[in-house]
Every structure is written in structure tokens, then in C-alpha cells.
Design a protein around this motif. Structure first.
Motif, short mmCIF file in Angstrom:
data_model
loop_
_atom_site.label_atom_id
_atom_site.label_comp_id
_atom_site.label_asym_id
_atom_site.label_seq_id
_atom_site.Cartn_x
_atom_site.Cartn_y
_atom_site.Cartn_z
N GLY A 196 50.91 44.20 45.45
CA GLY A 196 50.40 42.83 45.41
C GLY A 196 50.06 42.35 44.02
N LYS A 198 52.00 42.27 41.65
CA LYS A 198 53.14 41.48 41.17
C LYS A 198 53.01 40.02 41.60
N THR A 199 52.45 39.78 42.77
CA THR A 199 52.21 38.41 43.20
C THR A 199 51.08 37.79 42.38
N GLN A 202 52.50 36.74 38.87
CA GLN A 202 53.85 36.17 38.77
C GLN A 202 53.93 34.99 37.80
#
Length: 322
Positions: A196, A198-199, A202
Motif C-alpha cells: 500500500g 506504493k499507493t 504515487q
């Protein structure tokens, strides 16, 4: 004196500091505490007579890894991880000792930095604000590439996103290795939770990729460890063996760790109630770091929670200091 309050005195010229205590001899004699950070250094049984700093054999760092000593710019610090280890030494530095949501400014959230004389280094938990202490102590990002999580409460994980995203702004161009427990269901394990990041990042990542050569720094290599194993092997390479075993902390999915290398050993309990898993796996250990909870009355006072709720939190999922 805290790191934040540290003045600019140079120990090489200040009569109050000069010649007071040699850091290496002080540390080898026990532990040092400064600015909320504690450090202990131990030598292997075969070391014999203590080596002087000038006689120490420099550890061979991995290619592309910055040796800590080369980045030190604060000679006024009482202790820093950049001081060279002898080849047979293990150094354990408490980069944060905070607990839950009652953490002093100087203390920071839970995190432990383990360095070995072979050039390896490992982080165990990375709680709120602990990244500031790594930064203050000038630990290069390349030496923060292997992170072991005891469980997924944010007071043990919150600075992971900061370490991950700012790695290539320093000198880490390899994937960030994260080790942590599985959960009773896949969505409650380390892989699902840490992916998560990476989210969360982003927007951050492409802005850095536009201005930096990030290499593979934004790749994640997540190793999920079966929390039921007693013990299981988390890491085994170059003579270093890190095992894990169950901890008792509210729900399934918390673990403790043991590091063995060169005849030296270290155990970090993580958050846990007293349990025989830890007693059995910590037999013969050189250094045990165990969590303790504040008293029920102190937790109630600090958070405003009624004492019956505080008692459940302190006694039912942690280890009271008594």
C-alpha cells in the motif's frame, strides 16, 4: 543533551569536552545514552585484548554502499553509528523507544539499528519520528535497506514510507527489502499492507523520478514470514542468521526476532505479553531488548482513557514494567 538541543561546540577544542571519555572505550564498557538514543557494543569471545580504533580493520562494505564514517559531519555528537566497528563486533543502537501514542519529543517511535563488523546493517521496526534520528545520526540510506517489522501497528511502521521514498535522494538505488509477519488472512499480512505504500506515494515517486536517477529504489522486495513458526528463518546470508518466533499481541500476526552472527546474539521482543516463545528462543542471548508498557494510571492520564480501558490495553497486550 538532546540532538535537537546540541550546540556547535567542537570536542577537539572545547576544554569541557576534550579528553573527557573516549567513546569506543566507554561503549565497550557498557552502554551510552544521548538524545534519546542508546547504544551497546559487544565483541566476540575470541577477540582477546581490545583493539584500538587505529588498529581496527575496516569492514568491507558492499559495492555501492556508503561507509558510515565517510558521511560524518558532526564531531560534536557524543556517539554516532559512523564510528568504525571492529570486524568481530555487533553494535545495537536504540533509534527510538516510544510506545503507542504517548511518545516524548526526544524519544521517537520504536526502532532498533543493528550493525555488524562485516559491514551488514539491519533495522528492526521504524516507528514515528525514528527516521529523524537516523538522519541526525547521518546513517546513509544504503545502510537502511533491510527492515524487519515485528507487527503492523503504525507505531512500529509509520516511518517506512519516508525511508522508502527518500532512499534515492541519498544513496540507496537498490530495492527496499522489508520482512514482516503473515496474518490470519492474506489482507492482514505484511505484503498486502506494505504494498500500500506504493499507493500512498504515487504522487511522490514520479516527481522524484523526474529529477533523480532512482535506479531500482522504488521496487519493494517483501518477504512475508509465517507468524506461526517457532522458530522460522527470516534471513540467512554471509554468516548472519535472523530467526523469528510468535509474539502475543492482541491478535495473530505479531513476531519477535533473534539475530545470531559471529558467536554474538541479540533478541528484540517487539510488542508482546510475557510468553514462553521468547523465553525459549532467547536462551543464551547476549542482549535482549524487551518492550515494557507504562503503568495503567500513567496511560490513563496521558490519553484520557478510563482506567478499565487502560488496564485492558496495558495488561492484555503488552508487558507491564513490574
Amino acid at each position: 543533551m538532546t540532538a535537537d538541543a546540541m550546540d556547535d561546540r567542537d570536542p577537539r577544542s572545547d576544554p569541557e569536552i576534550e579528553g573527557a571519555v573516549d567513546r569506543r572505550h566507554f561503549l565497550k564498557g557498557g552502554g551510552a545514552v544521548a538524545g534519546g538514543l542508546a547504544a551497546a557494543s559487544v565483541a566476540g569471545a575470541a577477540a582477546g585484548a581490545e583493539a584500538t580504533p587505529s588498529g581496527a580493520v575496516p569492514a568491507a562494505a558492499e559495492p555501492g554502499v556508503t561507509r558510515l564514517k565517510t558521511v560524518i559531519a558532526r564531531p560534536d555528537l557524543w556517539f554516532y553509528p559512523g564510528e568504525e566497528l571492529d570486524p568481530d563486533e555487533m553494535r545495537v543502537t536504540l533509534m527510538g523507544t516510544g510506545w503507542g501514542n504517548i511518545i516524548r519529543h526526544e524519544q521517537k517511535g520504536a526502532s532498533i539499528f543493528v550493525e555488524l563488523g562485516n559491514g551488514e546493517s539491519f533495522i528492526f521496526d521504524i516507528g514515528p519520528g525514528s527516521g529523524i534520528n537516523y538522519n541526525t545520526m547521518q546513517v546513509p540510506s544504503s545502510r537502511m535497506a533491510k527492515i524487519f517489522l515485528t507487527h503492523l501497528h503504525t507505531d512500529h511502521t509509520s516511518d517506512l514510507a519516508w525511508v522508502y521514498t527518500f532512499g534515492p535522494a541519498s544513496d540507496r538505488y537498490v530495492p527496499l527489502e522489508v520482512y514482516g509477519p503473515s496474518g490470519p488472512r492474506p489482507e492482514l499480512g505484511t505484503k498486502a499492507n506494505i504494498e500500500g505504500i506504493k499507493t500512498l506515494t504515487q504522487w511522490h515517486r514520479p516527481t522524484f523520478e523526474a529529477t533523480l536517477n532512482v535506479g531500482r529504489a522504488y521496487e519493494l522486495e517483501i518477504t512475508e514470514l509465517d507468524y506461526r513458526q517457532n522458530p522460522g528463518i527470516a534471513y540467512e546470508k554471509d554468516g548472519v542468521k535472523i530467526t523469528h518466533f510468535p509474539a502475543l499481541h492482541i491478535a495473530d500476526g505479531a513476531i519477535s526476532y533473534r539475530v545470531d552472527w559471529n558467536g554474538l546474539s541479540f533478541v528484540w521482543s517487539g510488542d508482546t505479553q510475557p510468553n514462553h516463545f521468547l523465553v525459549d528462543n532467547a536462551q543464551g542471548v547476549d542482549l535482549l531488548v524487551h518492550e515494557t508498557a507504562p503503568s495503567v494510571s500513567r496511560y490513563s492520564q496521558a490519553t484520557g482513557q478510563p482506567e478499565d480501558i487502560a488496564k485492558g490495553i496495558v495488561a492484555a497486550s503488552h508487558t507491564p514494567a513490574k
